[in-house]
Design a protein around this motif. Structure first.
Motif, short mmCIF file in Angstrom:
data_model
loop_
_atom_site.label_atom_id
_atom_site.label_comp_id
_atom_site.label_asym_id
_atom_site.label_seq_id
_atom_site.Cartn_x
_atom_site.Cartn_y
_atom_site.Cartn_z
N CYS A 78 0.88 -1.18 0.00
CA CYS A 78 0.00 0.00 0.00
C CYS A 78 0.92 1.22 0.00
O CYS A 78 1.27 1.75 -1.04
CB CYS A 78 -0.92 -0.06 1.22
SG CYS A 78 -1.87 1.44 1.49
N GLY A 80 4.08 1.18 1.34
CA GLY A 80 5.49 0.76 1.31
C GLY A 80 6.25 1.07 2.58
O GLY A 80 7.47 1.10 2.60
N SER A 82 6.28 -0.67 5.47
CA SER A 82 6.60 -1.80 6.35
C SER A 82 8.03 -1.64 6.86
O SER A 82 8.98 -1.64 6.07
CB SER A 82 6.46 -3.10 5.55
OG SER A 82 7.17 -4.12 6.20
N SER A 87 6.79 -5.26 1.99
CA SER A 87 6.02 -4.83 0.81
C SER A 87 6.81 -4.99 -0.49
O SER A 87 6.43 -4.43 -1.51
CB SER A 87 5.56 -3.39 0.99
OG SER A 87 6.51 -2.64 1.71
N THR A 153 -2.19 3.11 15.73
CA THR A 153 -2.25 4.05 16.85
C THR A 153 -1.87 5.44 16.36
O THR A 153 -1.14 5.58 15.38
CB THR A 153 -1.24 3.67 17.95
OG1 THR A 153 0.09 3.83 17.45
CG2 THR A 153 -1.42 2.24 18.41
N VAL A 204 -6.78 -6.22 0.67
CA VAL A 204 -7.93 -5.34 0.91
C VAL A 204 -8.07 -4.37 -0.26
O VAL A 204 -7.11 -3.68 -0.63
CB VAL A 204 -7.77 -4.57 2.23
CG1 VAL A 204 -8.92 -3.58 2.41
CG2 VAL A 204 -7.70 -5.53 3.40
N TYR A 420 3.64 -4.83 19.22
CA TYR A 420 2.71 -4.34 18.20
C TYR A 420 3.28 -4.74 16.84
O TYR A 420 4.38 -4.34 16.48
CB TYR A 420 2.58 -2.82 18.35
CG TYR A 420 1.82 -2.11 17.26
CD1 TYR A 420 0.76 -2.72 16.60
CD2 TYR A 420 2.13 -0.81 16.90
CE1 TYR A 420 0.06 -2.07 15.61
CE2 TYR A 420 1.44 -0.14 15.92
CZ TYR A 420 0.40 -0.77 15.27
OH TYR A 420 -0.29 -0.12 14.28
C1 LIG Z 1 7.30 6.80 9.07
C2 LIG Z 1 6.37 5.81 9.72
C3 LIG Z 1 5.45 6.24 10.63
C4 LIG Z 1 4.59 5.33 11.25
N1 LIG Z 1 3.69 5.79 12.16
C5 LIG Z 1 2.82 4.93 12.70
C6 LIG Z 1 1.82 5.39 13.60
O1 LIG Z 1 1.73 6.57 13.91
N2 LIG Z 1 0.96 4.47 14.11
C7 LIG Z 1 1.02 3.16 13.78
O2 LIG Z 1 0.19 2.40 14.26
N3 LIG Z 1 1.95 2.69 12.95
C8 LIG Z 1 2.85 3.54 12.41
N4 LIG Z 1 3.82 3.07 11.58
C9 LIG Z 1 3.90 1.63 11.31
C10 LIG Z 1 2.95 1.28 10.17
O3 LIG Z 1 1.68 1.04 10.73
C11 LIG Z 1 3.42 0.04 9.42
O4 LIG Z 1 4.70 0.29 8.90
C12 LIG Z 1 2.46 -0.33 8.29
O5 LIG Z 1 2.76 -1.61 7.83
C13 LIG Z 1 2.54 0.65 7.15
O6 LIG Z 1 1.55 0.40 6.22
P1 LIG Z 1 1.84 0.54 4.65
O7 LIG Z 1 0.57 0.27 3.96
O8 LIG Z 1 2.55 1.81 4.36
O9 LIG Z 1 2.86 -0.63 4.47
P2 LIG Z 1 3.25 -1.55 3.24
O10 LIG Z 1 4.72 -1.69 3.39
O11 LIG Z 1 2.71 -1.09 1.96
O12 LIG Z 1 2.55 -2.89 3.65
C14 LIG Z 1 2.92 -3.55 4.83
C15 LIG Z 1 2.16 -4.83 4.92
O13 LIG Z 1 0.79 -4.53 5.10
C16 LIG Z 1 0.00 -5.43 4.36
N5 LIG Z 1 -0.79 -4.67 3.38
C17 LIG Z 1 -0.53 -3.45 2.86
N6 LIG Z 1 -1.55 -3.09 2.06
C18 LIG Z 1 -2.44 -4.09 2.06
C19 LIG Z 1 -3.69 -4.30 1.45
N7 LIG Z 1 -4.27 -3.39 0.66
N8 LIG Z 1 -4.32 -5.47 1.70
C20 LIG Z 1 -3.78 -6.40 2.51
N9 LIG Z 1 -2.60 -6.26 3.12
C21 LIG Z 1 -1.95 -5.10 2.90
C22 LIG Z 1 0.94 -6.42 3.70
O14 LIG Z 1 1.07 -7.53 4.53
C23 LIG Z 1 2.24 -5.68 3.67
O15 LIG Z 1 3.36 -6.52 3.77
C24 LIG Z 1 4.68 3.95 10.95
C25 LIG Z 1 5.62 3.52 10.03
C26 LIG Z 1 6.46 4.43 9.43
C27 LIG Z 1 7.47 3.92 8.46
#
Ligand SMILES: Cc1cc2nc3c(=O)[nH]c(=O)nc-3n(C[C@H](O)[C@H](O)[C@H](O)COP(=O)(O)OP(=O)(O)OC[C@H]3O[C@@H](n4cnc5c(N)ncnc54)[C@H](O)[C@@H]3O)c2cc1C
Length: 481
Positions: A78, A80, A82, A87, A153, A204, A420
């Motif tokens: 989504c 990126g 992780s 991802s 969170t 999703v 978490y």
């Molecule tokens: C700079 C930064 C700030 C953050 N701040 C917070 C915060 O304030 N609160 C908090 O709770 N967390 C926070 N996080 C952690 C964050 O919740 C995780 O890194 C989360 O995985 C990021 O989601 P993404 O879609 O960008 O990840 P991606 O790297 O795109 O995806 C991570 C994983 O999520 C799953 N996924 C993604 N999209 C889908 C989809 N559409 N359907 C099914 N599975 C999917 C897959 O398993 C994938 O491997 C932060 C992370 C970073 C890097």
């Protein structure tokens, strides 16, 4: 799988998608591929064999059916962000949702339907146009899907619960290619698992979210030099549990940046940075701030009303794409003096100015929801610790990773069991079951039902092989409440 098998497999995926895929397909060598393959954490440099940028749910169905059919290792992306780098993958398929950022808001019902590729900023910008907000994370370039599925969170958590507590429906493509709707009434087992269980159950394509009124907040920021941080942390620990839900008080131990907006005497010094956010009546907020600020020896205190969008984007530049990151995370029931002292000793030896010891107090609405209501693991452990290593030069990898690991190892005997999933690194597979406590067996059942071959395995994976083999034991806080 050998390299040869992988490239043959990828050719089969590309050929089977012909005429069945409306989105964009990128292969190594294509213009745009280098940008498309990179993810937020610069420590993870993998080259997938094919990136499938889906336009709609039909595209996702085709991508899943074909990739699963040929047995291609498949990552889902989504935003990126992780931390663990899930991802992307080496030589396999990436199902990329970044073209699916539609948002449809029903202002009167305070509901939104958002595409599976939305970033937090996409949601905030759209919902703020009608004075509403969705409780999510604190950096706007984070992907919503990964964050919500792991729990989520942020600033509004104490007011309205975790991000996953504000989900009403999830539409997803399961491992057999079927498009499934999960709600409290439909596929309730899956709906339960999706709220905390991460990307284990499918891709999703759309979330149905609950929104809340919020347009501005009272923000107080302040710095405290290292020598005065111990009493500050004790004050925070002793008072945070009594504060109302409207108040969120986060502390980060780091090195104050060398920038003009930071008071001269702080620049480049190890220090504590506080952000205290009040949602509600401004005068009442000031009274709480007065009482919090009575104790401590702070510098550069600022108080101001800011827009919700400013709050949600103020940390964006602190976490740039492509830098090198490493994390360890966990919880405390009680933050003991000796844990505080260990953190302060580590702060004095911090190897990168950007590393952070992030502390937050959960509680509030998120803590009042019953543990069995969602798969999210740790509602009863209010103090959250996130050790974030953040640096730029690969030569500094070892020093920063070691700093994070050593501090975590030292703190662990004073921590509660649990973690978490969204704050975990890629080398913590043995902690996945630890993240879910009593929900683990129930999650294994749902996984078996909806993804029996573990096609969705590039994630904090729910399988019976992820059993806790913790090398350093937890101490007296290891009981589950
Ligand atoms: C700079 C930064 C700030 C953050 N701040 C917070 C915060 O304030 N609160 C908090 O709770 N967390 C926070 N996080 C952690 C964050 O919740 C995780 O890194 C989360 O995985 C990021 O989601 P993404 O879609 O960008 O990840 P991606 O790297 O795109 O995806 C991570 C994983 O999520 C799953 N996924 C993604 N999209 C889908 C989809 N559409 N359907 C099914 N599975 C999917 C897959 O398993 C994938 O491997 C932060 C992370 C970073 C890097």
């Amino acid at each position: 799988m050998s390299d040869h098998t992988t490239s043959q497999t990828i050719r089969e995926v590309a050929s089977a998608l012909k005429g069945r895929f409306r989105g964009e397909i990128l292969r190594p060598g294509d213009p745009g591929f280098p940008e498309a393959k990179s993810i937020w954490n610069g420590m993870v440099a993998r080259t997938p064999g094919i990136i499938l940028r889906c336009d709609n749910a039909n595209d996702v169905q085709a991508a899943v059916l074909i990739s699963a059919g040929v047995g291609a290792p498949t990552a889902v992306r989504c935003g990126g962000h992780s931390l663990a780098g899930f991802s992307t993958c080496e030589g396999g398929v990436v199902i990329d949702l970044s073209r699916m950022r539609h948002i449809d808001i029903d202002e009167s019902k305070r509901r939104a339907r958002v595409g599976g590729g939305c970033l937090l900023g996409t949601i905030d910008t759209a919902t703020q146009r009608v004075g509403l907000a969705y409780p999510a994370g604190v950096v706007s370039h984070t992907g919503a899907a990964g964050l919500i599925l792991g729990g989520g969170t942020g600033w509004l958590t104490r007011m309205y619960g975790l991000s996953c507590d504000n989900v009403e429906s999830v539409q997803l493509v399961c491992a057999d290619g079927s498009l499934v709707l999960a709600t409290e009434r439909k596929n309730a087992d899956l709906f339960w698992a999706l709220r905390g269980g991460g990307g284990n159950f499918g891709v999703v394509t759309e979330f149905g979210l609950r929104l809340h009124p919020c347009t501005s907040v009272l923000l107080c920021t302040a710095w405290t030099l290292c020598d005065n941080v111990q009493p500050l942390l004790r004050h925070w620990r002793d008072n945070a549990p009594q504060l109302p839900d409207e108040l969120k008080w986060n502390i980060s131990l780091t090195v104050a940046p060398d920038s003009p907006e930071i008071p001269q005497q702080l620049r480049g010094c190890p220090a504590a940075s506080e952000s205290i956010v009040w949602f509600g009546d401004e005068e009442r907020g000031h009274r709480y701030l007065d009482s919090i600020l009575k104790v401590g020896d702070r510098v550069g205190v600022s108080r101001k009303m800011i827009s919700f969008l400013t709050l949600q984007t103020m940390a964006d530049a602190d976490f740039p794409h492509g830098a090198r990151y490493y994390t360890k995370s966990g919880y405390f029931y009680v933050l003991e003096d000796r844990s505080i002292d260990l953190m302060l000793a580590a702060l004095a030896e911090i190897p990168s100015r950007k590393n952070q010891i992030e502390l937050a107090f959960l509680g509030g609405a998120a803590g009042r929801i019953r543990a069995s209501e969602t798969a999210f693991g740790d509602r009863c452990a209010p103090f959250i610790l996130n050790l974030l290593g953040h640096w730029s030069d690969p030569h500094d990898d070892a020093a920063n990773i070691t700093w994070v690991r050593n501090l975590f190892r030292a703190l662990r005997p004073h921590m509660k069991k649990g973690v978490y999933v969204n704050f975990m690194s890629g080398d913590e597979n043995d902690r996945v079951s630890e993240a879910y406590h009593d929900s683990w067996n129930r999650l294994l059942e749902v996984k078996k039902k909806y993804d029996p071959t573990n096609f969705f395995r590039l994630n904090q994976n729910i399988t019976e092989f992820s059993t806790a083999r913790t090398s350093a034991p937890y101490g007296s806080q290891s009981r589950d409440a």
